[in-house]
Design an enzyme around this catalytic site. Structure first.
Site, PDB file in Angstrom:
ATOM      1  N   CYS A 263       0.828  -1.379  -0.084  1.00 46.05           N
ATOM      2  CA  CYS A 263       0.014   0.030   0.145  1.00 46.05           C
ATOM      3  C   CYS A 263       0.923   1.361   0.024  1.00 46.05           C
ATOM      4  O   CYS A 263       0.577   2.248  -1.012  1.00 46.05           O
ATOM      5  CB  CYS A 263      -0.957  -0.104   1.264  1.00 46.05           C
ATOM      6  SG  CYS A 263      -2.061  -1.580   1.233  1.00 46.05           S
TER       7      CYS A 263
HETATM    8  C1  UGA Z   1      -1.577   0.361   5.541  1.00 42.62           C
HETATM    9  C2  UGA Z   1      -2.255   1.268   6.467  1.00 42.62           C
HETATM   10  O1  UGA Z   1      -1.790   1.328   7.673  1.00 42.62           O
HETATM   11  C3  UGA Z   1      -3.653   0.747   6.572  1.00 42.62           C
HETATM   12  O2  UGA Z   1      -4.447   1.868   7.040  1.00 42.62           O
HETATM   13  C4  UGA Z   1      -4.219   0.866   4.961  1.00 42.62           C
HETATM   14  O3  UGA Z   1      -5.681   0.375   5.142  1.00 42.62           O
HETATM   15  C5  UGA Z   1      -3.543   0.074   4.123  1.00 42.62           C
HETATM   16  O4  UGA Z   1      -2.024   0.509   4.130  1.00 42.62           O
HETATM   17  C6  UGA Z   1      -3.954  -0.237   2.789  1.00 42.62           C
HETATM   18  O5  UGA Z   1      -4.074   0.959   1.982  1.00 42.62           O
HETATM   19  O6  UGA Z   1      -4.604  -1.186   2.341  1.00 42.62           O
HETATM   20  P1  UGA Z   1      -0.370  -2.108   5.792  1.00 42.62           P
HETATM   21  O7  UGA Z   1       0.427  -1.940   4.551  1.00 42.62           O
HETATM   22  O8  UGA Z   1      -1.006  -3.359   6.241  1.00 42.62           O
HETATM   23  O9  UGA Z   1      -1.419  -0.807   6.189  1.00 42.62           O
HETATM   24  O10 UGA Z   1       0.868  -1.905   7.004  1.00 42.62           O
HETATM   25  P2  UGA Z   1       1.320  -0.821   8.062  1.00 42.62           P
HETATM   26  O11 UGA Z   1       1.146  -1.360   9.286  1.00 42.62           O
HETATM   27  O12 UGA Z   1       0.625   0.654   7.922  1.00 42.62           O
HETATM   28  O13 UGA Z   1       2.895  -0.638   7.821  1.00 42.62           O
HETATM   29  C7  UGA Z   1       3.145  -0.297   6.469  1.00 42.62           C
HETATM   30  C8  UGA Z   1       4.689  -0.371   6.533  1.00 42.62           C
HETATM   31  O14 UGA Z   1       5.447   0.861   7.362  1.00 42.62           O
HETATM   32  C9  UGA Z   1       5.414  -1.675   6.892  1.00 42.62           C
HETATM   33  O15 UGA Z   1       6.639  -1.963   6.331  1.00 42.62           O
HETATM   34  C10 UGA Z   1       5.796  -0.977   8.342  1.00 42.62           C
HETATM   35  O16 UGA Z   1       7.137  -1.927   8.885  1.00 42.62           O
HETATM   36  C11 UGA Z   1       6.329   0.154   8.409  1.00 42.62           C
HETATM   37  N1  UGA Z   1       6.257   1.034   9.485  1.00 42.62           N
HETATM   38  C12 UGA Z   1       4.931   1.086  10.204  1.00 42.62           C
HETATM   39  C13 UGA Z   1       7.428   1.555   9.902  1.00 42.62           C
HETATM   40  O17 UGA Z   1       8.518   1.604   9.260  1.00 42.62           O
HETATM   41  N2  UGA Z   1       7.344   2.496  10.957  1.00 42.62           N
HETATM   42  C14 UGA Z   1       6.464   2.549  11.948  1.00 42.62           C
HETATM   43  O18 UGA Z   1       6.347   3.325  12.819  1.00 42.62           O
HETATM   44  C15 UGA Z   1       5.126   2.086  11.494  1.00 42.62           C
END
Ligand code: UGA
Length: 423
Positions: A263
């Site tokens: 995403c």
């Molecule tokens: C993300 C959004 O959080 C959801 O709200 C959205 O619905 C979804 O995309 C989508 O568009 O369908 P997701 O891709 O499942 O969800 O994952 P996240 O938990 O948001 O993490 C995304 C990335 O950011 C991961 O690689 C994670 O490790 C990284 N991340 C997250 C960081 O590097 N630091 C953080 O503090 C948080």
């Protein structure tokens, strides 16, 4: 309510299963017959916490899957939850959305009642008006009096999607007329959350903006982290002090190897394309992507500083999934890191509690180990790429390394001597 959902991927499947759990009659329309069989048997084709239990409970009762569109002829709501993958220029490929619109329209010819077509897929503003609406109306031969349109973005995190569906921060419903919007609101029944009613294009933009903002928080933390590292400061301590300001908030400030998944990278790129198509120069969003691109390379630079040439060295990579609690490796930050290790002639030994099968499709020639212990055996260095809780419990396993060089892409180990990518 009778609901048809086009697309049995993680959004369609989680949404459909949760709507069935809320008491609706749901049919998931999916082209892959194997997925259809699995869903009807109550076996989730993807891993998602809590999904199996809900699917088992509802499959064959209020939840069905099918390869045909027959259910649309009696549906009160039809949801579109198909993919919007990136085109080579970063813009969103909307061909699946259009195809779904045409198929829905054809099936709606036989539906005698008012029905609302709702987009759930992440799409550029204007897609519902310019692509979905014309496709559905033309194929059905009906008018906007007979078919309503709405946009209801999903905010489901992979690995926590069921929880996010049942306990959302908000429900956004974009519609151009209240009849359509009210029907979508009704379907959420007892889910407790503020409902935000907007125009259709605003709802489409809310989804992109939310993801772009979260991605910006991460790149911001990473850039501050890089500065902190040079100054000998722990960026996690800094962000703890910063995040407690209510105007900022503590979440998504964890620095590391950057954001991955299906995403954030795709949606920020699509927003950049959209801005450019509209004559804007999206400097901030482009920087968010550049910081994210360079972050994984920093871990290799650190590694080389510690162990010298990587040629012939055994490098243990712990964590392949793009984050914990999933087997998804799409745009995982482990991918550019492994690519660079291979280029430098290293022997890559990798382990992930869940994502080995999926990563084997990306890298077939690296060594996949059956445990963290095996991966670390005689390793010259270890890179921790994913924040899996089980890695936090490793201790004696690290003692089998040839040299104790441990570099983290996310701060999860409290082990002395561990170095962070930007802390
Ligand atoms: C993300 C959004 O959080 C959801 O709200 C959205 O619905 C979804 O995309 C989508 O568009 O369908 P997701 O891709 O499942 O969800 O994952 P996240 O938990 O948001 O993490 C995304 C990335 O950011 C991961 O690689 C994670 O490790 C990284 N991340 C997250 C960081 O590097 N630091 C953080 O503090 C948080």
């Amino acid at each position: 309510m009778k609901i048809s959902i086009v697309g049995g991927g993680y959004v369609g499947l989680v949404t459909g299963t949760c709507f069935a759990e809320l008491g609706h009659e749901v049919t998931i329309i999916e082209i892959d017959p194997e997925k259809v069989r699995a869903i009807n048997k109550g076996k989730p084709p993807i891993y998602e916490v809590g999904l199996e239990e809900l699917l088992k409970k509802n499959a064959g009762r209020t939840l069905h899957a099918s390869t045909d569109y027959d259910s649309v002829s009696i549906a009160e709501i039809v949801l579109i939850a198909v993919g919007t993958p990136p085109k080579p220029d970063g813009s969103a490929n909307l061909s699946y959305i259009e195809a779904a619109g045409i198929s829905i329209g054809k099936a709606l010819k036989d539906n005698p009642s008012y029905c609302v077509v709702v987009d759930k897929s992440t799409v550029p503003p204007g897609t519902t008006e310019k692509i979905i609406k014309p496709a559905v109306l033309k194929a059905s031969g009906k008018t906007e009096k007979e078919i309503g349109f709405a946009m209801n973005p999903e905010f489901l995190r992979e690995g926590r999607a069921v929880e996010d569906f049942l306990h959302p921060d908000r429900i956004v419903i974009g519609s151009s007329e209240s009849r359509a919007g009210n029907r979508v609101a009704e379907v959420y029944g007892n889910v407790k959350a503020p409902v935000i009613s907007t125009g259709i294009m605003a709802a489409e933009m809310i989804k992109y903006t939310s993801n772009a903002f979260l991605a910006t928080k991460i790149s911001f933390s990473n850039e501050i982290g890089n500065v902190c590292k040079n100054l000998g400061i722990d960026v996690y301590e800094v962000m703890q002090g910063v995040g407690l300001d209510r105007r900022i908030g503590p979440l998504f400030l964890n620095a590391g190897a950057g954001f991955g998944g299906s995403c954030f990278p795709k949606d920020v790129s699509a927003l950049v394309s959209l801005a450019k198509e509209n004559g804007e120069n999206p400097m901030l969003l482009e920087s968010v992507l550049s910081v994210n691109e360079q972050q994984p390379h920093r871990i290799i630079t650190l590694l080389k500083k510690r162990v010298g040439s990587l040629n012939g060295k055994r490098i243990a990579v712990l964590g392949l999934a793009f984050k914990d609690n999933t087997d998804d490796v799409r745009d995982s930050r482990a991918i550019p890191v492994i690519e660079e290790l291979i280029r430098e002639g290293a022997h890559v030994a990798a382990y992930d509690p869940m994502a080995m099968t999926t990563m084997k499709k990306v890298f077939s020639d690296i060594e996949y180990c059956s445990s963290a212990k095996e991966t670390l055996h005689k390793a010259d260095a270890c890179l921790v790429m994913t924040e899996w809780p089980e890695f936090t419990r490793l201790d004696a396993e690290f003692k089998q390394m040839k040299t104790p060089v441990i570099i983290e892409g996310r701060k999860i180990l409290s082990r002395k001597g561990t170095e962070g990518i930007c802390w």
